[in-house]
Write a protein that holds these residues in place. Structure first.
Motif, PDB file in Angstrom:
ATOM      1  N   UNK A   1       0.821  -1.219   0.000  1.00  0.00           N
ATOM      2  CA  UNK A   1       0.000   0.000   0.000  1.00  0.00           C
ATOM      3  C   UNK A   1       0.850   1.261   0.000  1.00  0.00           C
ATOM      4  N   UNK A   2       0.214   2.350  -0.416  1.00  0.00           N
ATOM      5  CA  UNK A   2       0.912   3.627  -0.460  1.00  0.00           C
ATOM      6  C   UNK A   2       1.298   4.076   0.954  1.00  0.00           C
ATOM      7  N   UNK A   3       0.460   3.745   1.921  1.00  0.00           N
ATOM      8  CA  UNK A   3       0.730   4.107   3.312  1.00  0.00           C
ATOM      9  C   UNK A   3       2.063   3.490   3.761  1.00  0.00           C
ATOM     10  N   UNK A   4       2.249   2.210   3.445  1.00  0.00           N
ATOM     11  CA  UNK A   4       3.499   1.553   3.838  1.00  0.00           C
ATOM     12  C   UNK A   4       4.679   2.107   3.057  1.00  0.00           C
ATOM     13  N   UNK A   5       4.436   2.431   1.795  1.00  0.00           N
ATOM     14  CA  UNK A   5       5.532   2.942   0.953  1.00  0.00           C
ATOM     15  C   UNK A   5       6.066   4.282   1.451  1.00  0.00           C
ATOM     16  N   UNK A   6       5.232   5.012   2.196  1.00  0.00           N
ATOM     17  CA  UNK A   6       5.678   6.318   2.670  1.00  0.00           C
ATOM     18  C   UNK A   6       6.877   6.195   3.620  1.00  0.00           C
TER      19      UNK A   6
ATOM     20  N   UNK B   1      19.751  -3.431  19.085  1.00  0.00           N
ATOM     21  CA  UNK B   1      20.353  -2.615  18.031  1.00  0.00           C
ATOM     22  C   UNK B   1      19.721  -1.239  17.990  1.00  0.00           C
ATOM     23  N   UNK B   2      20.409  -0.288  17.361  1.00  0.00           N
ATOM     24  CA  UNK B   2      19.860   1.072  17.321  1.00  0.00           C
ATOM     25  C   UNK B   2      19.922   1.699  15.927  1.00  0.00           C
ATOM     26  N   UNK B   3      19.854   0.833  14.912  1.00  0.00           N
ATOM     27  CA  UNK B   3      19.827   1.357  13.545  1.00  0.00           C
ATOM     28  C   UNK B   3      18.399   1.370  13.023  1.00  0.00           C
ATOM     29  N   UNK B   4      18.107   2.374  12.200  1.00  0.00           N
ATOM     30  CA  UNK B   4      16.772   2.428  11.581  1.00  0.00           C
ATOM     31  C   UNK B   4      16.736   1.413  10.444  1.00  0.00           C
ATOM     32  N   UNK B   5      15.870   0.415  10.616  1.00  0.00           N
ATOM     33  CA  UNK B   5      15.871  -0.747   9.731  1.00  0.00           C
ATOM     34  C   UNK B   5      15.686  -0.379   8.254  1.00  0.00           C
ATOM     35  N   UNK B   6      14.688   0.444   7.979  1.00  0.00           N
ATOM     36  CA  UNK B   6      14.396   0.773   6.578  1.00  0.00           C
ATOM     37  C   UNK B   6      15.595   1.478   5.937  1.00  0.00           C
TER      38      UNK B   6
ATOM     39  N   UNK C   1       0.609  -4.342   9.207  1.00  0.00           N
ATOM     40  CA  UNK C   1       0.147  -3.783  10.475  1.00  0.00           C
ATOM     41  C   UNK C   1       0.872  -4.328  11.696  1.00  0.00           C
ATOM     42  N   UNK C   2       1.969  -5.040  11.487  1.00  0.00           N
ATOM     43  CA  UNK C   2       2.698  -5.606  12.629  1.00  0.00           C
ATOM     44  C   UNK C   2       3.528  -4.543  13.346  1.00  0.00           C
ATOM     45  N   UNK C   3       4.228  -3.732  12.584  1.00  0.00           N
ATOM     46  CA  UNK C   3       5.069  -2.675  13.157  1.00  0.00           C
ATOM     47  C   UNK C   3       4.855  -1.400  12.346  1.00  0.00           C
ATOM     48  N   UNK C   4       5.118  -0.259  12.977  1.00  0.00           N
ATOM     49  CA  UNK C   4       5.179   0.996  12.228  1.00  0.00           C
ATOM     50  C   UNK C   4       6.629   1.233  11.825  1.00  0.00           C
ATOM     51  N   UNK C   5       6.821   2.031  10.795  1.00  0.00           N
ATOM     52  CA  UNK C   5       8.188   2.318  10.345  1.00  0.00           C
ATOM     53  C   UNK C   5       9.020   2.865  11.508  1.00  0.00           C
ATOM     54  N   UNK C   6       8.387   3.688  12.334  1.00  0.00           N
ATOM     55  CA  UNK C   6       9.133   4.300  13.443  1.00  0.00           C
ATOM     56  C   UNK C   6       9.501   3.283  14.520  1.00  0.00           C
ATOM     57  N   UNK C   7       8.784   2.155  14.566  1.00  0.00           N
ATOM     58  CA  UNK C   7       9.134   1.084  15.528  1.00  0.00           C
ATOM     59  C   UNK C   7      10.384   0.339  15.091  1.00  0.00           C
ATOM     60  N   UNK C   8      10.670   0.388  13.804  1.00  0.00           N
ATOM     61  CA  UNK C   8      11.667  -0.525  13.239  1.00  0.00           C
ATOM     62  C   UNK C   8      13.089  -0.038  13.481  1.00  0.00           C
ATOM     63  N   UNK C   9      13.544  -0.291  14.708  1.00  0.00           N
ATOM     64  CA  UNK C   9      14.917   0.006  15.095  1.00  0.00           C
ATOM     65  C   UNK C   9      15.552  -1.335  15.421  1.00  0.00           C
ATOM     66  N   UNK C  10      16.691  -1.622  14.806  1.00  0.00           N
ATOM     67  CA  UNK C  10      17.303  -2.933  15.042  1.00  0.00           C
ATOM     68  C   UNK C  10      18.782  -2.931  14.749  1.00  0.00           C
ATOM     69  N   UNK C  11      19.306  -4.121  14.421  1.00  0.00           N
ATOM     70  CA  UNK C  11      20.732  -4.252  14.135  1.00  0.00           C
ATOM     71  C   UNK C  11      21.056  -3.566  12.808  1.00  0.00           C
ATOM     72  N   UNK C  12      22.311  -3.265  12.614  1.00  0.00           N
ATOM     73  CA  UNK C  12      22.688  -2.451  11.443  1.00  0.00           C
ATOM     74  C   UNK C  12      22.371  -3.136  10.121  1.00  0.00           C
TER      75      UNK C  12
END
Ligand code: CA
Length: 404
Positions: free
Chosen positions: A54-59, A140-145, A175-186
């Motif tokens: 979806x466009x929402x996720x693509x943002x 981890x503290x990297x932004x996954x996307x 709908x599992x995570x928001x982009x802003x939730x996605x912090x993880x390993x590098x």
């Protein structure tokens, strides 16, 4: 918790990042690193949109910047060369065992449900949990996307990371995570068990029943998803994975090795006993004798479920350590140091050994100071030639003979 799926590994999670060897694949002529990052990103957007995201996720891709620090980390990955006892002593620390046992109690009901549903025992999952993120403490503290977009744009392994980037967008779309939730390993691994997005999409489960698969905040989701992933990779319910054993002074040493299997009864016949000296169960269960420091060092029988660990990492020292950690959480005592004194070769000596073996026509892969499957096979062949105990473990005595 990254399993090899035919391709080379990325990293093996946080604790592994420092010593996992990466084999560089062929440079892809695909659309990596060409043109500027923003227009490349538009191409990813088009591909993702065409696959129904979806466009929402693509943002989540809007305004992303190429992150050179991620590439620096990717190139900085070192190699692993440490003896089993040293490494296991460090990884399976007193503190990790204490916290691990506490977590087993704290999540006893969840673990019981997981075992019933998936057949994977709590200590096995808890050991991975401890090694990957210290039980959820360091994810981890990297932004996954941003990390995945950078690694997919880079020309080293776009074929590996571009699908991960698309699947990261699917996780948002689902709908599992928001982009802003996605912090993880590098390198894009997410959550308490460090799942890559593709494994997340394929194996993650909602085990706490809130409707979302949240492997970051929900321990039940993360632990059950790890079990689901292990089942996907072949975990067999009700079977052991690793057992420390005691060896006789003499036995057919050339039968040791992860690729050689015998029924447990055969090992018993050769005089192998349980670590506490009691007889092994004399049944048909296939088992390999693993001697991470040779015939004089610690000894283990690895059962079919050990294959999970081999899919997880290539280093026998690492896999044996992870499986051993699980046995400790399951109540096994501390590993014995074996039947004698072992002097491991240094990294430089191992490289010399590999060069000498290469000169004799053996394929030892890269001369990297790491004792991998190929080096072990060559060592065994030379031990047989020199009429030494052929346990595949290189000793200073073997090196001396090879130098002549
Ligand atoms: Ca959930």
């Amino acid at each position: 918790m990254m399993f090899k799926t035919g391709k080379t590994g990325i990293t093996g999670g946080l604790v592994l990042a420092a010593f996992f060897t990466i084999t560089t694949g062929p440079v892809m002529a695909a659309s990596c690193g060409t043109g500027n990052f923003a227009s490349w990103l538009n191409g990813v957007k088009r591909e993702a949109a065409a696959s129904g995201i979806s466009r929402r996720a693509l943002s989540a891709l809007n305004g992303l910047k190429y992150d050179p620090e991620i590439i620096r980390r990717d190139r900085r990955q070192g190699v692993f060369a440490q003896s089993f006892l040293k490494f296991a002593g460090r990884m399976v620390s007193k503190n990790r065992l204490t916290v691990g046992r506490r977590k087993l109690k704290q999540y006893a009901r969840t673990f019981a449900r997981i075992k019933k549903h998936y057949g994977v025992p709590a200590p096995v999952i808890a050991a991975f949990w401890g090694l990957e993120t210290d039980f959820g403490a360091f994810m981890g503290n990297s932004r996954t996307i941003s990390s995945l977009a950078t690694l997919a744009y880079d020309c080293r392994r776009p074929e590996l990371f571009r699908p991960q980037l698309i699947d990261a967008l699917r996780i948002i779309d689902h709908g599992d995570l928001r982009a802003s939730d996605m912090i993880g390993a590098w390198a894009g691994e997410l959550g308490q068990l460090q799942f890559l997005p593709s494994d997340y999409m394929e194996s993650a489960v909602d085990f706490d029943g809130d409707g979302r698969r949240d492997l970051i905040r929900s321990a039940p989701d993360a632990l059950a998803s790890a079990a689901a992933l292990m089942v996907r990779h072949g975990w067999k319910r009700g079977q052991p994975w690793l057992e420390e054993v005691r060896l006789p002074r003499q036995m057919p040493w050339d039968q040791a090795g992860i690729d050689i299997r015998h029924p447990r009864a055969q090992w018993a016949k050769w005089g192998v006993r349980k670590a506490n000296g009691r007889p092994l169960r004399a049944d048909r269960l296939p088992a390999s004798l693993v001697l991470p420091m040779g015939r004089l060092g610690p000894a283990f029988l690895a059962y079919p479920n050990f294959s999970i660990y081999l899919k997880w990492n290539e280093s026998l020292v690492y896999t044996t350590t992870a499986a051993y950690f699980a046995t400790r959480l399951a109540g096994a005592s501390r590993v014995h140091s074996g039947n004698g004194k072992v002097t491991p070769l240094s990294g430089a000596q191992t490289k010399q050994l590999q060069r000498l073996l290469k000169r004799r026509g053996f394929d030892v892969g890269k001369v990297d100071g790491i004792i991998g499957a190929k080096t072990r096979a060559a060592v065994k062949a030379m031990q047989i030639k020199y009429r030494m105990p052929a346990d595949s473990y290189p000793t200073p005595a073997l090196l001396t003979k090879l130098r002549r």
